[in-house]
Write a protein that holds these residues in place. Sequence first.
Motif, PDB file in Angstrom:
ATOM      1  N   HIS A 217       0.825  -1.205   0.000  1.00 28.04           N
ATOM      2  CA  HIS A 217       0.000   0.000   0.000  1.00 28.04           C
ATOM      3  C   HIS A 217       0.855   1.248   0.000  1.00 28.04           C
ATOM      4  O   HIS A 217       1.953   1.263   0.543  1.00 28.04           O
ATOM      5  CB  HIS A 217      -0.894   0.027   1.246  1.00 28.04           C
ATOM      6  CG  HIS A 217      -1.690  -1.226   1.413  1.00 28.04           C
ATOM      7  ND1 HIS A 217      -2.875  -1.436   0.773  1.00 28.04           N
ATOM      8  CD2 HIS A 217      -1.434  -2.342   2.143  1.00 28.04           C
ATOM      9  CE1 HIS A 217      -3.341  -2.630   1.113  1.00 28.04           C
ATOM     10  NE2 HIS A 217      -2.485  -3.200   1.927  1.00 28.04           N
TER      11      HIS A 217
ATOM     12  N   CYS B 145      -1.943  -2.800  -4.124  1.00 27.04           N
ATOM     13  CA  CYS B 145      -3.284  -2.795  -3.554  1.00 27.04           C
ATOM     14  C   CYS B 145      -4.268  -2.297  -4.622  1.00 27.04           C
ATOM     15  O   CYS B 145      -3.952  -1.407  -5.391  1.00 27.04           O
ATOM     16  CB  CYS B 145      -3.297  -1.877  -2.339  1.00 27.04           C
ATOM     17  SG  CYS B 145      -4.928  -1.445  -1.752  1.00 27.04           S
TER      18      CYS B 145
ATOM     19  N   CYS C 284      -5.669   1.538  -3.187  1.00 30.76           N
ATOM     20  CA  CYS C 284      -4.858   2.760  -3.289  1.00 30.76           C
ATOM     21  C   CYS C 284      -4.051   2.806  -4.590  1.00 30.76           C
ATOM     22  O   CYS C 284      -3.526   3.856  -4.946  1.00 30.76           O
ATOM     23  CB  CYS C 284      -3.942   2.884  -2.078  1.00 30.76           C
ATOM     24  SG  CYS C 284      -2.796   1.521  -1.839  1.00 30.76           S
TER      25      CYS C 284
HETATM   26 ZN   LIG Z   1      -3.926   0.055  -0.220  1.00 27.69          ZN
END
Ligand SMILES: [Zn+2]
Length: 81
Positions: free
Chosen positions: A46, A76, A79
Amino acid sequence: MMFPLLMICALAFACLGVEKGPLPLVAEVHASSVVYHGNRNSHVFHQPGCRYFNCKNCVVVFSSLKQAIEAGFRPCKICKP
Ligand SMILES: [Zn+2]
């Protein structure tokens, strides 16, 4: 005998700090902001600001996207690092 030497060191350090302080500081802040956290269980990483960035399994730290991918982690889907 030691005191003047310490003073010189302190002055030199202070001068360096004043002269070069702002630039490395900015670079440091910038560098530390480009950090990704990888989840050691799901192998998903992330970017800062993601709700999972500081999750309890996100303890693997990468300094670049490439590093994370080379380590076998995937971005991810929330994000999109
Ligand atoms: Zn993320």
